[in-house]
Write a protein that holds these residues in place. Structure first.
Motif, PDB file in Angstrom:
ATOM      1  N   HIS B 267       0.820  -1.203   0.000  1.00 27.19           N
ATOM      2  CA  HIS B 267       0.000   0.000   0.000  1.00 27.19           C
ATOM      3  C   HIS B 267       0.860   1.262   0.000  1.00 27.19           C
ATOM      4  CE1 HIS B 267      -2.471   3.101   2.155  1.00 27.19           C
ATOM      5  NE2 HIS B 267      -3.298   2.749   1.146  1.00 27.19           N
ATOM      6  N   LYS B 274      -6.306   4.471  -7.369  1.00 25.91           N
ATOM      7  CA  LYS B 274      -7.268   3.374  -7.536  1.00 25.91           C
ATOM      8  C   LYS B 274      -6.724   2.091  -6.936  1.00 25.91           C
ATOM      9  CE  LYS B 274      -9.868   0.897 -11.045  1.00 25.91           C
ATOM     10  NZ  LYS B 274      -9.764   0.420 -12.430  1.00 25.91           N
ATOM     11  N   ASN B 275      -5.446   1.844  -7.222  1.00 27.65           N
ATOM     12  CA  ASN B 275      -4.808   0.640  -6.683  1.00 27.65           C
ATOM     13  C   ASN B 275      -4.688   0.704  -5.173  1.00 27.65           C
ATOM     14  OD1 ASN B 275      -4.612  -0.236  -9.236  1.00 27.65           O
ATOM     15  ND2 ASN B 275      -2.416   0.145  -9.487  1.00 27.65           N
ATOM     16  N   ASN B 277      -6.642   2.216  -3.162  1.00 31.15           N
ATOM     17  CA  ASN B 277      -7.967   1.931  -2.576  1.00 31.15           C
ATOM     18  C   ASN B 277      -8.242   0.445  -2.519  1.00 31.15           C
ATOM     19  OD1 ASN B 277      -8.790   4.397  -1.835  1.00 31.15           O
ATOM     20  ND2 ASN B 277      -9.930   4.860  -3.723  1.00 31.15           N
ATOM     21  N   SER B 278      -7.862  -0.224  -3.619  1.00 37.30           N
ATOM     22  CA  SER B 278      -8.088  -1.665  -3.652  1.00 37.30           C
ATOM     23  C   SER B 278      -7.333  -2.367  -2.533  1.00 37.30           C
ATOM     24  CB  SER B 278      -7.642  -2.267  -4.997  1.00 37.30           C
ATOM     25  OG  SER B 278      -8.376  -1.720  -6.046  1.00 37.30           O
ATOM     26  N   VAL B 279      -6.075  -1.933  -2.392  1.00 42.70           N
ATOM     27  CA  VAL B 279      -5.268  -2.580  -1.340  1.00 42.70           C
ATOM     28  C   VAL B 279      -5.826  -2.261   0.040  1.00 42.70           C
ATOM     29  CG1 VAL B 279      -2.984  -2.686  -0.298  1.00 42.70           C
ATOM     30  CG2 VAL B 279      -3.210  -2.688  -2.765  1.00 42.70           C
ATOM     31  N   GLU B 281      -8.915  -1.725   0.740  1.00 42.77           N
ATOM     32  CA  GLU B 281     -10.074  -2.599   0.909  1.00 42.77           C
ATOM     33  C   GLU B 281      -9.631  -3.996   1.331  1.00 42.77           C
ATOM     34  OE1 GLU B 281     -13.504  -2.412   0.810  1.00 42.77           O
ATOM     35  OE2 GLU B 281     -12.917  -0.301   1.066  1.00 42.77           O
ATOM     36  N   MET B 282      -8.504  -4.423   0.673  1.00 43.05           N
ATOM     37  CA  MET B 282      -7.990  -5.763   0.997  1.00 43.05           C
ATOM     38  C   MET B 282      -7.559  -5.846   2.459  1.00 43.05           C
ATOM     39  SD  MET B 282      -5.121  -7.799  -1.177  1.00 43.05           S
ATOM     40  CE  MET B 282      -3.673  -7.547  -0.196  1.00 43.05           C
TER      41      MET B 282
END
Lengths: 342, 460
Positions: B267, B274-275, B277-279, B281-282
């Motif tokens: 992260h 965008k990436n 945020n994905s991480v 979320e993960m």
């Protein structure tokens, strides 16, 4: 009470229907309507009458017919002739016992009879209500100079020492005719060896024989007899007051005590009244004035006896031994041989 | 747990069987006593009758060619000594009655003998027992046969018999009652090792799976060794499952921690939003997974420990301090203030500290999770006749009336769809409260919005 009673006496009544002999018969009507109680008894009317009056005072609804007969006649009436009486009263314990043993009597149990001492009843059929002693009745005047014998041995000694004083002046029951006399004589023969010697000695001195107590006591009182042997103390005591000159002496070797008993014969018609009379007689001791009047000592506990020499005659089958015809025969033979030495 | 259906009591069976034996013995006793005693009474009467008849026979004599009898006084009087029975006698010489009761039946067929012969017959309306003796007497040159019968009714005997029956009955009943009482006592006594064993097994603590070593009667050895072997296997199975829980906790939590650390490193290195945020979320999902796994393991642990509750005295104030300290960092992340209100006096409750901590932590964790930022959570300890711990937040509260369902496993409120949760938190707290004999009370904040969850525990 006497006025209320319509009393009549049939002295020496003899009715052809009865084969047995009666001496007297008297009826006592009831004050209230009720039942009739017929009694056959050996006790003289004069002796028993106070008891009847007192009884009727308490049970005014029972009329009484009182028949007097000798003990052997009472036995004959009830045993052999099935005469109908409600109550049999007799001084002959042996005959009463035999009646009960041979199945001529009815059983009777009540609160009053269960209070009697064990020895005073037999099989709930024979109920004793008096205990009367056999005593020596002596003439006071004759014994002024002589020692009063205290036992049978002394008496034999005295008779042997002074035959001239006693010859023809001794009285006793004729045991052939008097049931009471026979009972006392047989008991004497059982109790002491002296009895037969005494009878022998009395026989040698021409002893007079009497059927009944009354005449014998009268002769002692008049001085005709020096003494009478084996007289019921009840009779003697009742006569003491109005008969001066007699003394009763209890022997200290032994004194026989006879029980006057009542039975209800099988021929009873008024069983209930007979039971009521037995209850009344059982409680005779509760009426001291009656005892006083009749001179009949009521049954009381044995431990009240003052000495060991008093020997009450025991109710039971032993009494039937001297009623055995062979035994009676041989006893009477011996007795007659001893007493009549002519 | 299945309910055992008893098929009868050993003790009752034992007592009933012994009582039946006692009853049989009592009956046997009763009949024996009656028989023997009545025989003895009959013999007594027979002896007296024989003595009487013999004494009469002895008194027979001959005189001048005639047979004569001097009936002895004792011959009849002795019969009067034992009872008030009627007495009859008859003396017969060569068939002719000499004296006595002429109608008394006599057994003339018998041979001349001095041995008495006894008979029972009806005579004059009564049952009569008779003794007959005979003798020969020489009269002159002739020999004559003398027969003597003495009879007595049996009323005294009947009275004796009644008395014996009464006594035998009383003794028999007494014996029966005594024997029954003794057998009840004996049964109790014989079964006492069994009761002791059952008691010692029932008294065991939940963790006590040691073999039974109490003294065991021979008959119970197979049962006890079977029980011991079963307990050994149970102990092994429990040990294995405990190991499994520890192992699973370790195996799941450790890799998740590694994944989270690595995800954070990634992260930080990511540049495109965008990436990133994905991480993020993960990471959040990993956190939730970790939390859920923790709760699942907590729940498994709570279930296991509740089954075998081990209690000790605990200071609830200390316990709450620890829990609050531990969750303070999480709360601070959301700017939530935890206000711990404790009373001044000291008291203690008895319970499993790990379980209670777990329960408190789960409730507080829930409160933090559902509270909006910059609010206050009140943790309040109120000791009265129970120990009551309130957790009051200013969150969304419980929207639906179906509060009872919240303590069911995996059940969640209707207003929490936007927040990830396992639905196990309140279930754990409720299980713990129940295991300690307490309860979990779920309500709403009396002072405005929010929930009030109370853990109520009994005082030690």
């Amino acid at each position: 009470m006497r006025i209320a009673c319509i009393a009549f006496i049939l002295i020496l009544a003899f009715s052809p229907a009865d084969a047995f002999e009666i001496e007297a018969k008297r009826s006592y009507a009831s004050v209230e309507d009720g039942s009739m109680l017929s009694i056959i008894s050996t006790a003289d009317v004069e002796v028993f009458e106070p008891i009847i009056f007192e009884f009727q005072k308490r049970h005014p609804d029972i009329a009484i017919e009182y028949v007097v007969a000798s003990s052997s006649e009472v036995m004959r009436a009830l045993h052999d002739e099935n005469a109908s009486y409600d109550l049999g009263i007799s001084s002959a314990m042996d005959l009463q016992t035999k009646l009960a043993n041979d199945g001529f009597t009815r059983r009777y149990v009540s609160d009053a009879t269960s209070l009697l001492p064990d020895w005073a009843t037999w099989r709930d059929r024979v109920f004793a209500f008096t205990q009367e002693r056999a005593v020596l009745v002596i003439s006071e005047s004759t014994f002024e100079e002589l020692p009063i014998p205290s036992n049978r041995e002394d008496l034999i000694e005295l008779l042997r020492e002074y035959p001239e004083i006693f010859d023809g002046r001794i009285g006793t029951y004729d045991v052939r005719t008097s049931g009471t006399g026979y009972l006392f004589a047989t008991q004497d023969s059982r109790n002491t060896e002296s009895f037969w010697r005494l009878t022998e000695v009395m026989g040698r001195l021409n002893t007079r024989l009497y059927c009944c107590s009354g005449a014998m006591l009268a002769d002692v009182a008049s001085g005709k007899l020096a003494f009478a042997y084996n007289v019921l103390d009840s009779y003697a005591n009742s006569k003491l007051g109005d008969t001066p000159g007699i003394i009763t002496v209890e022997m200290d070797d032994f004194v026989s005590v006879m029980l006057r008993t009542a039975i209800i014969p099988n021929t009873v018609k008024n069983y209930e009244a007979a039971g009521t009379m037995i209850d009344f007689l059982s409680e005779l001791g509760n009426y001291p004035e009656l005892v006083e009047q009749t001179g009949l000592p009521p049954v009381e506990a044995r431990d009240s006896y003052e000495s060991q020499s008093v020997r009450p005659i025991r109710l039971g089958p032993g009494l039937m031994v001297f009623l055995d015809k062979m035994r009676k025969e041989s006893f009477l033979r011996s007795w007659v041989n001893s007493i009549e030495q002519r | 747990m299945s309910v055992l259906k008893p098929t009868g009591s050993i003790r009752r069976r034992l007592v009933i069987q012994l009582a039946i034996i006692a009853a049989l013995l009592s009956l046997a006793f009763f009949f024996t006593v009656r028989f023997v005693a009545e025989q003895a009474a009959t013999d007594t009467q027979d002896n007296i009758l024989a003595a009487s008849a013999t004494s009469i026979a002895d008194a027979v004599y001959s005189e001048g060619g005639a047979v004569r009898l001097e009936l002895p006084y004792s011959a009849l009087s002795m019969l009067g000594t034992i009872s008030e029975d009627r007495v009859f006698y008859r003396v017969i010489v060569d068939g002719e009655t000499l004296t006595g009761y002429e109608d008394l039946p006599i057994n003339e067929a018998r041979n001349a003998s001095r041995t008495p012969l006894f008979e029972t017959m009806e005579y004059r309306g009564d049952n009569v027992r008779t003794a007959t003796v005979s003798r020969t007497l020489s009269v002159g040159n002739q020999s004559r046969t003398v027969l003597v019968v003495v009879g007595q009714t049996r009323l005294g005997l009947a009275a004796i018999s009644t008395r014996i029956t009464t006594t035998a009955t009383a003794v028999g009943v007494g014996f029966f009652l005594f024997a029954t009482a003794l057998s009840a006592f004996a049964a109790q006594n014989a079964l006492s090792p069994l009761n002791k064993l059952a008691e010692s097994v029932a008294r065991r603590g939940p963790n006590d799976l040691r073999p039974v070593v109490a003294t065991t009667p021979t008959e119970l050895v197979p049962l006890v060794s079977g029980l011991n072997s079963f307990m050994r296997r149970l102990r092994d199975a429990l040990n294995r499952s405990e190991d499994l829980i520890a192992e699973a906790a370790h195996r799941i939590r450790t890799p998740l921690a590694t994944v989270r650390t690595q995800a954070e490193v990634i992260h930080r290195q990511m540049e495109r939003p965008k990436n990133r945020n994905s991480v993020r979320e993960m990471i959040r999902a990993v956190d939730e997974s970790s939390r859920s796994a923790g709760q699942l393991l907590d729940h498994a642990m709570v279930t296991f420990r509740s089954d075998q509750l081990e209690t000790q005295d605990i200071d609830p104030k200390e316990l709450l301090h620890e829990v609050v300290d531990r969750l303070s960092p999480t709360a601070e992340l959301k700017d939530i203030q935890i206000d711990l209100q404790l009373p001044n006096n000291d008291f203690s409750i008895s319970g499993d500290p790990i379980l209670l901590q777990n329960a408190a932590r789960n409730i507080l964790d829930n409160a933090i999770k559902y509270s909006p930022g910059e609010t206050e959570i009140v943790v309040r300890l109120i000791p009265s006749d129970t120990c009551r711990i309130d957790f009051i937040d200013q969150g969304r509260g419980f929207a639906d009336a179906d509060i009872r369902n919240l303590t069911k496993r995996f059940s969640r409120g209707t207003n929490v769809n936007d927040i990830v949760g396992s639905g196990l938190g309140l279930t754990i707290a409720d299980d713990v409260a129940r295991a300690h004999g307490g309860k979990l009370v779920i309500g709403t904040n009396d002072n405005g919005v929010g929930a009030c969850v109370s853990l109520v525990l009994p005082l030690s």
